[in-house]
Write a protein that holds these residues in place. Structure first.
Motif, short mmCIF file in Angstrom:
data_model
loop_
_atom_site.label_atom_id
_atom_site.label_comp_id
_atom_site.label_asym_id
_atom_site.label_seq_id
_atom_site.Cartn_x
_atom_site.Cartn_y
_atom_site.Cartn_z
N LEU A 1 15.65 -41.99 -17.98
CA LEU A 1 16.40 -40.85 -17.46
C LEU A 1 15.61 -39.55 -17.55
O LEU A 1 16.19 -38.47 -17.51
N GLN A 2 14.31 -39.65 -17.67
CA GLN A 2 13.50 -38.45 -17.80
C GLN A 2 13.61 -37.56 -16.56
O GLN A 2 13.80 -36.35 -16.64
N LYS A 3 13.49 -38.16 -15.38
CA LYS A 3 13.56 -37.40 -14.13
C LYS A 3 14.96 -36.81 -13.93
O LYS A 3 15.10 -35.68 -13.44
N THR A 4 15.99 -37.58 -14.30
CA THR A 4 17.36 -37.08 -14.11
C THR A 4 17.61 -35.84 -14.94
O THR A 4 18.11 -34.82 -14.43
N PHE A 5 17.27 -35.88 -16.22
CA PHE A 5 17.48 -34.72 -17.07
C PHE A 5 16.52 -33.60 -16.70
O PHE A 5 16.84 -32.42 -16.84
N GLY A 6 15.32 -33.95 -16.23
CA GLY A 6 14.39 -32.92 -15.78
C GLY A 6 14.93 -32.17 -14.58
O GLY A 6 14.83 -30.94 -14.50
N ASN A 7 15.53 -32.90 -13.64
CA ASN A 7 16.13 -32.25 -12.47
C ASN A 7 17.34 -31.41 -12.86
O ASN A 7 17.60 -30.36 -12.25
N LEU A 8 18.11 -31.87 -13.86
CA LEU A 8 19.27 -31.10 -14.31
C LEU A 8 18.83 -29.76 -14.90
O LEU A 8 19.37 -28.70 -14.55
N PRO B 1 14.57 -32.99 -4.71
CA PRO B 1 14.79 -32.91 -6.16
C PRO B 1 14.55 -31.49 -6.69
O PRO B 1 13.64 -30.78 -6.24
N ASN B 2 15.37 -31.08 -7.65
CA ASN B 2 15.26 -29.73 -8.20
C ASN B 2 13.89 -29.48 -8.82
O ASN B 2 13.35 -28.38 -8.73
N GLU B 3 13.33 -30.51 -9.43
CA GLU B 3 12.04 -30.36 -10.09
C GLU B 3 10.94 -30.04 -9.09
O GLU B 3 10.02 -29.27 -9.40
#
Length: 352
Positions: free
Chosen positions: A156-163, A216-218
């Protein structure tokens, strides 16, 4: 006196067996797997015997796994608690969003940021409330929290990074709903679109042809972004025009300015300008620079309106719009002369 014997040691008296302290204690009732289940069952049974007997029947249907006992009543209580907690979190977050929108002092970006933070806080509180109602010991989650952290680190690294990236974008206001940014598709073609929504994972960008890009937000935080309305919504656009070398250049410039000013979406201030860009192969090339304030409504339609108006102005005042022309020079040769002679003989025979 020394010669007397104590009553306990008197002959013929039977010794009373001494019972252990733990043998006198009553058997402790089995703990329910759900902390709230036992209390609910006892409270309902004291109020209504019929419902209490029904709950006892549900509690009797159980499955034992080692020291763990899971009854049908426990399953029902867990389902009710989960549904209640989810509904509570959804209802409170909805009320919180309505309350934030009533604050007129906050702009759209601040309202969206406040809504996201409140939503995260409410759902986190609902999570811990559900754990407390289910009677789950938080110390038992120590191992689970370590595994959960490991899952975040890998899966979930990308998910929390985008959050986190979405929250940062809203905090610094570099990208906000309503902004117009340049978007590049998979083929490398660049177009522009308007930001409709900044979600937990991605930003929704809608182009003029109603294609919706989920970026993606990132990516928007770490990559270069062309924001047309970051500090100002004024956008300067260019309209290329070519006129003949024989045309009156001063008249052509005046007509270009008149065509640009006649368009409703072109701003009066700053006013349109005309620059001569180059001497082309077949025409003198100009560029009309004009400003608009609503790029989300399209740029190509403004360019089309200016060119249409300029077409009729050029027709009315006799300004020529050139087209490519080529001069062909044929070099003489023996083969070419013999071919001309053969063609002339063939034409003479045909006439005879």
């Amino acid at each position: 006196m020394q010669g007397e014997t104590s009553p306990a040691e008197a002959p013929g008296s039977e010794a009373t067996p001494v019972e252990q302290a733990w043998s006198l204690a009553e058997d402790a009732p089995e703990d329910s797997s759900v902390a709230a289940a036992e209390g609910i069952r006892e409270a309902v049974s004291s109020k209504n015997e019929t419902v209490g007997s029904l709950l006892d029947t549900l509690d009797a249907v159980a499955l034992s796994l080692g020291d763990m006992r899971i009854s049908l009543f426990d399953v029902v209580i867990v389902a009710v608690i989960l549904i209640g907690v989810l509904f509570f979190a959804w209802f409170v977050s909805k009320l919180a969003r309505r309350g934030v929108r009533r604050f007129t002092k906050l702009d759209d970006t601040q309202q969206l940021l406040a809504e996201k933070i409140l939503t995260i806080v409410i759902w986190a509180a609902a999570f811990f409330l559900g754990i407390d109602l289910l009677g789950i010991d938080l110390t038992a989650l120590a191992v689970f929290s370590g595994a959960f952290g490991l899952a975040i680190g890998f899966g979930l690294q990308k998910t929390f990074g985008n959050l986190i990236a979405g929250i940062i974008l809203l905090m610094d206001k570099s990208i906000k709903p309503g902004d117009v940014i340049a978007v590049t598709d998979m083929a490398g073609n660049e177009t522009f679109g308007q930001i409709r929504k900044i979600g937990v994972r991605a930003v929704s960008v809608t182009t003029r042809d109603q294609r919706e890009y989920l970026i993606p937000n990132e990516n928007l935080m770490i990559n270069q972004v062309e924001n047309w309305s970051y500090s100002s919504k004024n956008v300067r656009m260019q309209v290329p025009v070519g006129v003949s070398y024989e045309a009156d250049m001063h008249l052509a410039e005046e007509l270009m300015l008149e065509a640009a000013k006649s368009c409703e979406r072109v701003l009066k201030a700053p006013p349109p300008t005309v620059w001569m860009s180059e001497y082309g192969d077949n025409s003198v090339n100009f560029t009309i620079h004009c400003w608009i304030r609503d790029p989300e409504d399209g740029v190509g339609n403004v360019r089309s309106a200016v060119l249409k108006q300029l077409w009729w102005l050029f027709k009315e005042h006799g300004v020529e719009i050139p087209f490519p022309q080529r001069d062909i020079h044929i070099r003489s040769s023996d083969q070419l002369e013999r071919w001309f002679e053969a063609m002339s003989r063939q034409k003479g025979e045909t006439r005879d």
